[in-house]
Design an enzyme around this catalytic site. Sequence first.
Site, PDB file in Angstrom:
ATOM      1  N   CYS A   1      -5.705  -7.202   5.579  1.00 42.22           N
ATOM      2  CA  CYS A   1      -6.985  -6.615   5.968  1.00 42.22           C
ATOM      3  C   CYS A   1      -8.102  -6.822   4.947  1.00 42.22           C
ATOM      4  O   CYS A   1      -9.262  -6.985   5.334  1.00 42.22           O
ATOM      5  CB  CYS A   1      -6.810  -5.132   6.275  1.00 42.22           C
ATOM      6  SG  CYS A   1      -5.695  -4.253   5.176  1.00 42.22           S
TER       7      CYS A   1
ATOM      8  N   GLU B   1      -9.413 -11.409  15.958  1.00 43.26           N
ATOM      9  CA  GLU B   1     -10.217 -11.397  14.732  1.00 43.26           C
ATOM     10  C   GLU B   1     -10.394 -12.810  14.181  1.00 43.26           C
ATOM     11  O   GLU B   1     -11.509 -13.224  13.845  1.00 43.26           O
ATOM     12  CB  GLU B   1      -9.565 -10.494  13.689  1.00 43.26           C
ATOM     13  CG  GLU B   1      -9.709  -9.013  14.033  1.00 43.26           C
ATOM     14  CD  GLU B   1      -8.917  -8.106  13.123  1.00 43.26           C
ATOM     15  OE1 GLU B   1      -9.223  -6.896  13.082  1.00 43.26           O
ATOM     16  OE2 GLU B   1      -7.990  -8.575  12.440  1.00 43.26           O
TER      17      GLU B   1
ATOM     18  N   ILE C   1      -5.061  -9.516  15.538  1.00 38.73           N
ATOM     19  CA  ILE C   1      -5.116 -10.615  14.581  1.00 38.73           C
ATOM     20  C   ILE C   1      -5.642 -11.877  15.250  1.00 38.73           C
ATOM     21  O   ILE C   1      -6.496 -12.579  14.702  1.00 38.73           O
ATOM     22  CB  ILE C   1      -3.731 -10.859  13.945  1.00 38.73           C
ATOM     23  CG1 ILE C   1      -3.313  -9.647  13.117  1.00 38.73           C
ATOM     24  CG2 ILE C   1      -3.740 -12.116  13.072  1.00 38.73           C
ATOM     25  CD1 ILE C   1      -1.911  -9.748  12.537  1.00 38.73           C
TER      26      ILE C   1
ATOM     27  N   ARG D   1      -3.897  -5.388  24.285  1.00 40.02           N
ATOM     28  CA  ARG D   1      -3.160  -4.354  25.024  1.00 40.02           C
ATOM     29  C   ARG D   1      -3.132  -3.060  24.209  1.00 40.02           C
ATOM     30  O   ARG D   1      -2.867  -3.072  23.015  1.00 40.02           O
ATOM     31  CB  ARG D   1      -1.736  -4.838  25.289  1.00 40.02           C
ATOM     32  CG  ARG D   1      -0.931  -3.952  26.227  1.00 40.02           C
ATOM     33  CD  ARG D   1       0.445  -4.536  26.396  1.00 40.02           C
ATOM     34  NE  ARG D   1       1.121  -4.665  25.111  1.00 40.02           N
ATOM     35  CZ  ARG D   1       2.046  -5.587  24.860  1.00 40.02           C
ATOM     36  NH1 ARG D   1       2.387  -6.465  25.771  1.00 40.02           N
ATOM     37  NH2 ARG D   1       2.629  -5.634  23.680  1.00 40.02           N
TER      38      ARG D   1
ATOM     39  N   TYR E   1      -4.164  -2.863  -8.898  1.00 38.01           N
ATOM     40  CA  TYR E   1      -2.973  -2.168  -8.388  1.00 38.01           C
ATOM     41  C   TYR E   1      -1.897  -2.104  -9.458  1.00 38.01           C
ATOM     42  O   TYR E   1      -1.227  -1.082  -9.642  1.00 38.01           O
ATOM     43  CB  TYR E   1      -2.441  -2.886  -7.146  1.00 38.01           C
ATOM     44  CG  TYR E   1      -2.996  -2.369  -5.845  1.00 38.01           C
ATOM     45  CD1 TYR E   1      -2.171  -1.769  -4.899  1.00 38.01           C
ATOM     46  CD2 TYR E   1      -4.349  -2.461  -5.547  1.00 38.01           C
ATOM     47  CE1 TYR E   1      -2.672  -1.280  -3.704  1.00 38.01           C
ATOM     48  CE2 TYR E   1      -4.862  -1.989  -4.358  1.00 38.01           C
ATOM     49  CZ  TYR E   1      -4.025  -1.395  -3.440  1.00 38.01           C
ATOM     50  OH  TYR E   1      -4.531  -0.901  -2.260  1.00 38.01           O
TER      51      TYR E   1
ATOM     52  N   GLU F   1       8.840  -5.877  -6.848  1.00 40.81           N
ATOM     53  CA  GLU F   1       8.027  -6.658  -5.925  1.00 40.81           C
ATOM     54  C   GLU F   1       8.256  -8.134  -6.205  1.00 40.81           C
ATOM     55  O   GLU F   1       7.974  -8.620  -7.298  1.00 40.81           O
ATOM     56  CB  GLU F   1       6.541  -6.314  -6.074  1.00 40.81           C
ATOM     57  CG  GLU F   1       5.610  -7.205  -5.276  1.00 40.81           C
ATOM     58  CD  GLU F   1       5.930  -7.242  -3.792  1.00 40.81           C
ATOM     59  OE1 GLU F   1       6.198  -8.359  -3.289  1.00 40.81           O
ATOM     60  OE2 GLU F   1       5.939  -6.172  -3.144  1.00 40.81           O
TER      61      GLU F   1
ATOM     62  N   THR G   1      -2.414   0.016   7.465  1.00 40.10           N
ATOM     63  CA  THR G   1      -2.381   0.334   6.034  1.00 40.10           C
ATOM     64  C   THR G   1      -2.614   1.815   5.737  1.00 40.10           C
ATOM     65  O   THR G   1      -1.851   2.411   4.969  1.00 40.10           O
ATOM     66  CB  THR G   1      -3.412  -0.534   5.284  1.00 40.10           C
ATOM     67  OG1 THR G   1      -3.008  -1.898   5.372  1.00 40.10           O
ATOM     68  CG2 THR G   1      -3.515  -0.130   3.824  1.00 40.10           C
TER      69      THR G   1
ATOM     70  N   SER H   1       0.815  -1.219   0.000  1.00 33.49           N
ATOM     71  CA  SER H   1       0.000   0.000   0.000  1.00 33.49           C
ATOM     72  C   SER H   1       0.846   1.265   0.000  1.00 33.49           C
ATOM     73  O   SER H   1       0.586   2.200  -0.758  1.00 33.49           O
ATOM     74  CB  SER H   1      -0.931  -0.009   1.215  1.00 33.49           C
ATOM     75  OG  SER H   1      -1.824  -1.107   1.150  1.00 33.49           O
ATOM     76  N   GLY H   2       1.863   1.315   0.866  1.00 28.27           N
ATOM     77  CA  GLY H   2       2.705   2.501   0.942  1.00 28.27           C
ATOM     78  C   GLY H   2       3.574   2.681  -0.281  1.00 28.27           C
ATOM     79  O   GLY H   2       3.711   3.791  -0.814  1.00 28.27           O
TER      80      GLY H   2
ATOM     81  N   CYS I   1      -1.809  -5.951   2.933  1.00 30.73           N
ATOM     82  CA  CYS I   1      -3.217  -5.588   3.098  1.00 30.73           C
ATOM     83  C   CYS I   1      -4.095  -6.222   2.031  1.00 30.73           C
ATOM     84  O   CYS I   1      -5.110  -6.843   2.336  1.00 30.73           O
ATOM     85  CB  CYS I   1      -3.374  -4.077   3.069  1.00 30.73           C
ATOM     86  SG  CYS I   1      -5.088  -3.549   3.266  1.00 30.73           S
TER      87      CYS I   1
END
Length: 450
Positions: free
Chosen positions: A49, A183, A180, A206, A100, A36, A313, A16-17, A44
């Site tokens: 996510c 979820e 994580i 936490r 993308y 990549e 993200t 993403s970044g 992400c």
Amino acid sequence: MADQYDFDLFTIGAGSGGVRASRVAAAHGARVAVAEEYRVGGTCVIRGCVPKKMLVYGAHFAEDLEDARQFGWNIEGKSFDWQRLRDHVQNDVARLEGLYGETLSNHKVTIFNERATITGDHQITLASGRQVTAAHILIATGARPHIPEFPGNQHVITSNEAFHLERLPRRILIAGGGYIANEFAGIFNEFGSKVTVANRSDTILRGYDEALRDRLLQIAMVKGIEFLFMAELEHIEKQEDGTLLVKLTGQEPRIFDCVMVATGRVPNSEGLGLEAIGVEIGTRGEIVVDAFSRTNVPYVYAVGDVTDRVQLTPVAIREGQAFADSVFGPGQPYAVDHSCVPSAVFSHPPIAAVGMTESEARNRLGSIKVYQADFRPMKNVVAGRNERCLYKMVVDAANDRIVGIHMIGPEAPEIMQAAAIAVKAGLTKADFDATIAIHPTMAEELVLFK
């Protein structure tokens, strides 16, 4: 930019970044390349996510279909097909990956689908052996799940593999107490697995407000999720039938069909050649940067999870945007404000938060006011479900400014996005009180605190 280099910017990592930084830099007129080694989109989009939220949507139907009876719907013969959902999710991930890639290509960004390492000053070497040079190098390689060291750890899975399971485990142990772990505990529980969560401390989530943590724990236990505290993995032995014999500290050995570790994430900083040019690495493996994402080497920058600042993200995207605008744009350089970042846990029910918790506010501000709404949503009342929402507002008593909002309940993350703007803008409790409620909604509780 100087023509002595092949590119004005070379980005290592197309998450993403990295994608945002590369696209924006190219829009500013820079010659940009991205390397990549896995799949464009990063954690992400590919294994984080996005596919996880799709599983969360799927998991919600377990309760929705049950609740539908009280709303007059008769649904006969319902069943769940894990393979169908899994494959639909992966197909959509592939679609997003293509989008993308198209975004980068449309901005004339050169894409190298291979690993890249820094091998000298302004020099990058690709896995194919090709060498290129760049005026600026951006590291956006993200992070990976941490796998603890213990005998038998080769038998565990992480969140990466959870999206590709051949079948749902009948009994799954999830090690960890963060977002994580909680979820996936909710996801697998709704899909029908017997879920046990083992945490090495006595606290889940936490960093979130204590009242919300306690409420989620209570609800999760009622749903049938088992929690073991002060319990770490000691060893795992694979049995002849494929099951796993697991020994946890303070517990008798138990059999599970699957063990998932969700014990934090490690920055992907090794093997990039950073030591070749002297880039500073922190004690956790993070690339050390300043507020403008600059490393100690003037032409090398880093954004996202590899810096281990805020592993979210939207934060990586903001950092990538700020880097590209600051280095290649016409305006003045600017930094991302990492304070007051909203976040969510897509548990069952979800949690959302922004700003200081009650304990943080007491420690920092001294005199505060706390407002709470503990209520049962209308849908749960009709459905006969006893789960209650908890909304909490923390206010600085000195000036009435809202310094934190914390919520657990259906659609909490959707509601929080707008509320986070108010907290970031420094609005007061009086500003909320002056806003007329939308009725009947759960969100109206935010303007009805007494």
